[in-house]
Structure formats: C-alpha cells, structure tokens
Design a protein around this motif. Sequence first.
Motif, mmCIF file in Angstrom:
data_model
loop_
_atom_site.group_PDB
_atom_site.id
_atom_site.type_symbol
_atom_site.label_atom_id
_atom_site.label_comp_id
_atom_site.label_asym_id
_atom_site.label_seq_id
_atom_site.Cartn_x
_atom_site.Cartn_y
_atom_site.Cartn_z
ATOM 1 N N PRO A 62 -5.137 -8.035 -8.513
ATOM 2 C CA PRO A 62 -4.984 -6.824 -9.329
ATOM 3 C C PRO A 62 -4.315 -5.678 -8.569
ATOM 4 C CG PRO A 62 -7.263 -7.064 -8.636
ATOM 5 C CD PRO A 62 -6.534 -8.294 -8.164
ATOM 6 N N ARG A 63 -3.649 -4.866 -9.347
ATOM 7 C CA ARG A 63 -3.017 -3.658 -8.818
ATOM 8 C C ARG A 63 -4.053 -2.548 -8.797
ATOM 9 N NH1 ARG A 63 2.896 -1.518 -10.734
ATOM 10 N NH2 ARG A 63 2.964 0.269 -9.346
ATOM 11 N N PHE A 64 -3.932 -1.654 -7.837
ATOM 12 C CA PHE A 64 -4.863 -0.526 -7.737
ATOM 13 C C PHE A 64 -4.474 0.548 -8.735
ATOM 14 C CE2 PHE A 64 -6.101 3.640 -6.092
ATOM 15 C CZ PHE A 64 -7.462 3.449 -5.985
ATOM 16 N N GLY A 65 -5.464 1.104 -9.388
ATOM 17 C CA GLY A 65 -5.228 2.194 -10.313
ATOM 18 C C GLY A 65 -6.507 2.967 -10.555
ATOM 19 N N TYR A 66 -6.362 4.047 -11.261
ATOM 20 C CA TYR A 66 -7.516 4.880 -11.584
ATOM 21 C C TYR A 66 -7.240 5.623 -12.891
ATOM 22 C CZ TYR A 66 -4.666 8.668 -9.674
ATOM 23 O OH TYR A 66 -3.657 9.552 -9.426
ATOM 24 N N GLU A 67 -8.310 6.135 -13.470
ATOM 25 C CA GLU A 67 -8.182 6.880 -14.713
ATOM 26 C C GLU A 67 -8.192 8.366 -14.415
ATOM 27 O OE1 GLU A 67 -10.301 7.283 -19.070
ATOM 28 O OE2 GLU A 67 -10.772 5.573 -17.803
ATOM 29 N N LYS A 68 -7.262 9.077 -15.027
ATOM 30 C CA LYS A 68 -7.197 10.525 -14.862
ATOM 31 C C LYS A 68 -6.886 11.138 -16.218
ATOM 32 C CE LYS A 68 -4.883 14.191 -12.316
ATOM 33 N NZ LYS A 68 -3.854 14.523 -11.335
ATOM 34 N N GLN A 69 -7.774 12.001 -16.674
ATOM 35 C CA GLN A 69 -7.620 12.689 -17.948
ATOM 36 C C GLN A 69 -7.323 11.721 -19.091
ATOM 37 O OE1 GLN A 69 -4.625 15.626 -17.076
ATOM 38 N NE2 GLN A 69 -6.068 16.937 -15.977
ATOM 39 N N GLY A 70 -8.057 10.609 -19.103
ATOM 40 C CA GLY A 70 -7.931 9.639 -20.179
ATOM 41 C C GLY A 70 -6.738 8.707 -20.082
ATOM 42 N N ARG A 71 -5.964 8.809 -18.990
ATOM 43 C CA ARG A 71 -4.802 7.925 -18.805
ATOM 44 C C ARG A 71 -5.017 7.064 -17.573
ATOM 45 N NH1 ARG A 71 0.555 11.256 -18.247
ATOM 46 N NH2 ARG A 71 -0.051 10.528 -16.224
ATOM 47 N N TRP A 72 -4.539 5.833 -17.651
ATOM 48 C CA TRP A 72 -4.619 4.923 -16.509
ATOM 49 C C TRP A 72 -3.375 5.107 -15.652
ATOM 50 C CZ3 TRP A 72 -8.484 2.591 -14.350
ATOM 51 C CH2 TRP A 72 -8.238 1.655 -13.349
ATOM 52 N N ILE A 73 -3.585 5.288 -14.355
ATOM 53 C CA ILE A 73 -2.480 5.487 -13.421
ATOM 54 C C ILE A 73 -2.489 4.354 -12.405
ATOM 55 C CG2 ILE A 73 -1.519 7.010 -11.648
ATOM 56 C CD1 ILE A 73 -2.829 9.341 -13.241
ATOM 57 N N ASP A 74 -1.408 3.576 -12.374
ATOM 58 C CA ASP A 74 -1.249 2.501 -11.394
ATOM 59 C C ASP A 74 -0.552 3.054 -10.160
ATOM 60 O OD1 ASP A 74 -2.314 0.142 -12.548
ATOM 61 O OD2 ASP A 74 -0.582 0.005 -13.872
ATOM 62 N N LEU A 75 -1.019 2.643 -9.010
ATOM 63 C CA LEU A 75 -0.364 2.982 -7.751
ATOM 64 C C LEU A 75 0.262 1.714 -7.180
ATOM 65 C CD1 LEU A 75 -2.904 5.425 -6.067
ATOM 66 C CD2 LEU A 75 -0.854 5.972 -7.373
ATOM 67 N N PRO A 76 1.249 1.839 -6.314
ATOM 68 C CA PRO A 76 1.940 0.653 -5.785
ATOM 69 C C PRO A 76 1.166 -0.055 -4.671
ATOM 70 C CG PRO A 76 2.928 2.616 -4.873
ATOM 71 C CD PRO A 76 1.893 3.075 -5.868
ATOM 72 N N TYR A 77 -0.071 -0.409 -4.970
ATOM 73 C CA TYR A 77 -0.931 -1.132 -4.039
ATOM 74 C C TYR A 77 -1.605 -2.260 -4.805
ATOM 75 C CZ TYR A 77 -0.402 2.825 -0.908
ATOM 76 O OH TYR A 77 0.129 3.780 -0.074
ATOM 77 N N TYR A 78 -1.727 -3.409 -4.168
ATOM 78 C CA TYR A 78 -2.411 -4.549 -4.769
ATOM 79 C C TYR A 78 -3.576 -4.953 -3.877
ATOM 80 C CZ TYR A 78 1.329 -5.541 -8.113
ATOM 81 O OH TYR A 78 2.230 -5.480 -9.140
ATOM 82 N N GLN A 79 -4.585 -5.533 -4.517
ATOM 83 C CA GLN A 79 -5.722 -6.032 -3.753
ATOM 84 C C GLN A 79 -5.243 -7.090 -2.774
ATOM 85 O OE1 GLN A 79 -9.106 -7.175 -6.078
ATOM 86 N NE2 GLN A 79 -9.919 -8.464 -4.454
ATOM 87 N N ALA A 80 -5.680 -6.960 -1.537
ATOM 88 C CA ALA A 80 -5.309 -7.938 -0.514
ATOM 89 C C ALA A 80 -6.083 -9.228 -0.748
ATOM 90 C CB ALA A 80 -5.625 -7.390 0.873
ATOM 91 N N PRO A 81 -5.469 -10.358 -0.492
ATOM 92 C CA PRO A 81 -6.199 -11.620 -0.634
ATOM 93 C C PRO A 81 -7.313 -11.692 0.415
ATOM 94 C CG PRO A 81 -4.009 -12.008 0.279
ATOM 95 C CD PRO A 81 -4.080 -10.563 -0.061
ATOM 96 N N ASP A 82 -8.473 -12.171 0.002
ATOM 97 C CA ASP A 82 -9.627 -12.244 0.896
ATOM 98 C C ASP A 82 -9.352 -13.070 2.149
ATOM 99 O OD1 ASP A 82 -11.199 -10.629 -0.714
ATOM 100 O OD2 ASP A 82 -12.104 -12.321 -1.789
ATOM 101 N N PHE A 83 -8.521 -14.107 2.026
ATOM 102 C CA PHE A 83 -8.327 -15.007 3.162
ATOM 103 C C PHE A 83 -7.662 -14.329 4.359
ATOM 104 C CE2 PHE A 83 -4.753 -15.918 0.234
ATOM 105 C CZ PHE A 83 -3.659 -15.643 1.055
ATOM 106 N N ILE A 84 -6.985 -13.187 4.159
ATOM 107 C CA ILE A 84 -6.359 -12.536 5.314
ATOM 108 C C ILE A 84 -7.389 -11.845 6.200
ATOM 109 C CG2 ILE A 84 -4.214 -12.203 4.037
ATOM 110 C CD1 ILE A 84 -4.796 -9.137 4.195
ATOM 111 N N LEU A 85 -8.570 -11.586 5.654
ATOM 112 C CA LEU A 85 -9.607 -10.884 6.408
ATOM 113 C C LEU A 85 -10.281 -11.774 7.446
ATOM 114 C CD1 LEU A 85 -11.152 -8.794 3.511
ATOM 115 C CD2 LEU A 85 -9.503 -8.053 5.254
#
Length: 123
Positions: A62-85
């Motif tokens: 999934p892509r990172f995002g958040y809700e602000k004033q009733g709108r969803w805002i996507d940022l250019p970040y994706y969840q890192a795969p667990d296996f890299i940890l």
Amino acid sequence: MSEFTDYLPDIFALLGPISIRRMFGGHALYHQGLTFGLVFDETLYLKADAENAGDFQALALPRFGYEKQGRWIDLPYYQAPDFILEDRDLAASWASKAYAAALRTKPLKPRRNSKRASKVSSG
C-alpha cells in the motif's frame, strides 16, 4: 523513539549513516539530508517515484496516505516489504532506490532575486 525505529539504522547500515527525526506523529528517515523513508504506526514506508514504484506495486504494497479535511492525500511513499527488515543487503538495495527517488524529486533551491539594472531606452 521506539524499538522499531531504534533498529532501522542497524538494518540500513550498508546504505550509510541515516538519521531519524520526529515528524507529524511519526518519524522521517534521512540519508545525506534527504528524506527516503517514513515510519508511522510502526510501519516503514519508502520513497517512490516513476522509476521504483513498480517494485512496490508488484508486491501489492500500500501507498502511504492520510485524511485531511475529509480528503484522502497520498504521498509518494509505499510500505516497505517486511522481508527487507531481516536482510541488510536487501534493506540497502531498497533504501538505495528510495534515496535515488528522493534525489530525483529533490526540490530545487529557490534562486535569489538578483538586482539587475533595467535598461531604459529613451527614444
């Protein structure tokens, strides 16, 4: 910081030194002054652009995002795969691509207004 964020400099050691700073209820990961990752709710997200977003999308991350004033805002970040940890080489590879994305999207420094004399021609 948390145990998770305390662990990240170790897992990304092959990339080089990173710093972690609090940001908007989470943390931002920096390498050489650029943000290449975010941590929110103990989840790591890495910077993406047109060149590396497909790596995340291929794993249905999934892509990172958040809700602000009733709108969803996507940022250019994706969840890192667990296996890299659990693998420093993989972590460095994914972080390096995220850092490269940060370099490509680095905002230009504002230029100073130069005081140039205007030439006025009298005709």
